[in-house]
Design a protein around this motif. Structure first.
Motif, PDB file in Angstrom:
ATOM      1  N   ALA A  37      91.143  38.308  -1.664  1.00 53.80           N
ATOM      2  CA  ALA A  37      90.966  37.591  -0.404  1.00 53.80           C
ATOM      3  C   ALA A  37      92.287  37.512   0.365  1.00 53.80           C
ATOM      4  N   ALA A  38      93.386  37.270  -0.366  1.00 53.46           N
ATOM      5  CA  ALA A  38      94.695  37.181   0.294  1.00 53.46           C
ATOM      6  C   ALA A  38      95.050  38.504   0.970  1.00 53.46           C
ATOM      7  N   ASP A  39      94.828  39.619   0.262  1.00 53.83           N
ATOM      8  CA  ASP A  39      95.133  40.925   0.845  1.00 53.83           C
ATOM      9  C   ASP A  39      94.190  41.243   1.998  1.00 53.83           C
ATOM     10  N   ARG A  44      93.251  41.797   7.830  1.00 52.21           N
ATOM     11  CA  ARG A  44      92.518  41.385   9.032  1.00 52.21           C
ATOM     12  C   ARG A  44      93.467  40.799  10.076  1.00 52.21           C
ATOM     13  N   SER A  45      94.470  40.050   9.622  1.00 54.29           N
ATOM     14  CA  SER A  45      95.430  39.468  10.557  1.00 54.29           C
ATOM     15  C   SER A  45      96.190  40.560  11.311  1.00 54.29           C
ATOM     16  N   ILE A  46      96.557  41.627  10.595  1.00 50.96           N
ATOM     17  CA  ILE A  46      97.254  42.741  11.242  1.00 50.96           C
ATOM     18  C   ILE A  46      96.322  43.433  12.230  1.00 50.96           C
ATOM     19  N   VAL A  50      96.856  43.913  16.294  1.00 52.14           N
ATOM     20  CA  VAL A  50      96.744  45.182  17.003  1.00 52.14           C
ATOM     21  C   VAL A  50      95.683  45.074  18.102  1.00 52.14           C
ATOM     22  N   ASP A  51      94.562  44.432  17.774  1.00 52.61           N
ATOM     23  CA  ASP A  51      93.478  44.265  18.742  1.00 52.61           C
ATOM     24  C   ASP A  51      93.966  43.511  19.977  1.00 52.61           C
ATOM     25  N   GLU A 323      86.299  43.061  10.816  1.00 48.02           N
ATOM     26  CA  GLU A 323      86.682  44.214  11.627  1.00 48.02           C
ATOM     27  C   GLU A 323      88.127  44.599  11.317  1.00 48.02           C
ATOM     28  N   THR A 324      88.302  45.670  10.547  1.00 53.01           N
ATOM     29  CA  THR A 324      89.645  46.163  10.237  1.00 53.01           C
ATOM     30  C   THR A 324      89.786  47.637  10.582  1.00 53.01           C
TER      31      THR A 324
END
Length: 371
Positions: A37-39, A44-46, A50-51, A323-324
């Motif tokens: 989950a951490a990874d 997702r944060s990255i 970018v989004d 969404e990654t």
């Protein structure tokens, strides 16, 4: 001891609770699930970063030179890898003056089909797919549409008489992007001309040769230094570039498989080492050490695989809900997340084997004394 006897003994230890399989499964499941989950949320944060960068217009570039941009050359840039949309614009002398607000006309621009696609996706990280219906009429910026109370699909009454169809309204927020297009009306025109003023290119990842690509749209070059093309970002407040690949590689959660391996190694070692008196006693009674080692591996496999199965829905949920894809594909994401359970499996088996190797029959009485 035969293999069947080893399997039966391992099963009895699991069912009776001797191996503490359920507790160990819960501990390992918490580790696998937590690190996965951490990874996952780090990735997702990255992706969201970018989004936001693309949606803000920071990866949209504009080359401007009055009357010397080739519309066809600009449109062709959309076929370059990384280019999401591209199109040309030119100023018009007339304005769109509505009957609702006759005292203030809306500046009008000619736009190629690609340029309309750039503006239609101005607040998204992807391109836009437009139909023939979307080119039938004018496109208004959201500010212009509000001023004349227009919506997509409506027919706008003009001061000079007649009506014009509003084919679409594009969002153009005040978030630091150039104000050149915050109050405009766009009309679709053919790209077969070399007299456009600007070429807009929306891209991700931004090609290294972006400047050269933009300059290739200039139909003629002037020897006058004051009339050379200018290149700029649509929104420069987000930084000149975003190295998503570097950010992805250097994320702290990239070490999750290593942390998982070390933790699993300790768990496997501790699970077997805690039973050293039992194992030494079995060897003293004539049980082959290789049979005991195989039994420990079978028991370890049972609670380790159970922990992995329990956490497997996390990967499924990630693929269907998160969404990654803007930075990595679904296949790559599965591969990344699979490293953590793989590290858990290798770690517990290695730890169990290490503990079994250092458990010796001759230390039986020492184990008994220190129990």
């Amino acid at each position: 001891m035969r293999l069947r006897g080893v399997v039966d003994e391992a099963w009895r230890d699991i069912v009776s609770g001797t191996s503490h399989a359920f507790m160990l499964m819960l501990i390992l499941a918490a580790l696998v699930g937590g690190l996965s989950a951490a990874d996952l949320f780090s990735i997702r944060s990255i992706a969201q970063q970018v989004d936001r960068y693309i949606a803000s217009g920071a990866s949209t570039y504009v080359i401007e030179v009055k009357g010397r941009i080739s519309g066809e050359a600009c449109e062709r840039l959309s076929s370059v890898d990384g280019v999401l949309a591209s199109g040309a614009l030119r100023s018009r002398n007339d304005k769109v003056t509505s009957a609702v607000l006759p005292s203030a006309g809306i500046p009008s621009l000619d736009a190629t089909t690609g340029a309309l696609g750039v503006f239609a996706s101005s607040t998204r990280s992807s391109g836009a797919t437009l139909t023939a219906r979307d080119y039938d009429g004018i496109w208004l910026s959201s500010q212009a549409a509000r001023s004349v109370h227009a919506r997509a699909g409506n027919r706008l009454a003009l001061r000079a008489g007649g009506r014009v169809r509003v084919a679409g309204v594009f969002q153009y927020p005040d978030d630091g992007r150039s104000t050149s297009y915050d109050y405009v009306a766009l009309s679709q025109v053919p790209a077969a001309a070399d007299d456009f003023d600007q070429c807009l290119v929306k891209a991700w990842p931004v090609p290294d040769a972006m400047q050269s690509l933009l300059q290739s749209t200039v139909s003629s070059w002037s020897s006058d230094a004051s009339q050379q093309p200018t290149i700029s970002q649509l929104n420069s407040t987000q930084g000149t570039q975003l190295d998503a690949v570097k950010t992805f590689r250097e994320r702290q959660s990239a070490l999750a498989p290593v942390v998982m391996f070390v933790s699993a190694l300790f768990a496997g070692y501790a699970a077997v080492r805690a039973r050293r008196l039992e194992l030494a006693s079995a060897m003293h009674c004539g049980e082959p050490k290789i049979a005991l080692w195989l039994q420990m591996l079978l028991e370890t496999l049972m609670w380790c695989c159970s922990a992995i199965i329990v956490t497997a829905p996390l990967i499924v949920w990630a693929l269907t809900h998160m969404e990654t894809g803007i930075i990595i594909s679904s296949t790559t994401l599965v591969g990344i997340l699979s490293r953590i359970p793989a590290a858990a499996l290798v770690g517990v088996l290695a730890g169990a084997s290490m503990a079994m190797l250092i458990t010796r029959e001759r230390d039986l009485f020492r184990y008994f004394k220190n129990r």
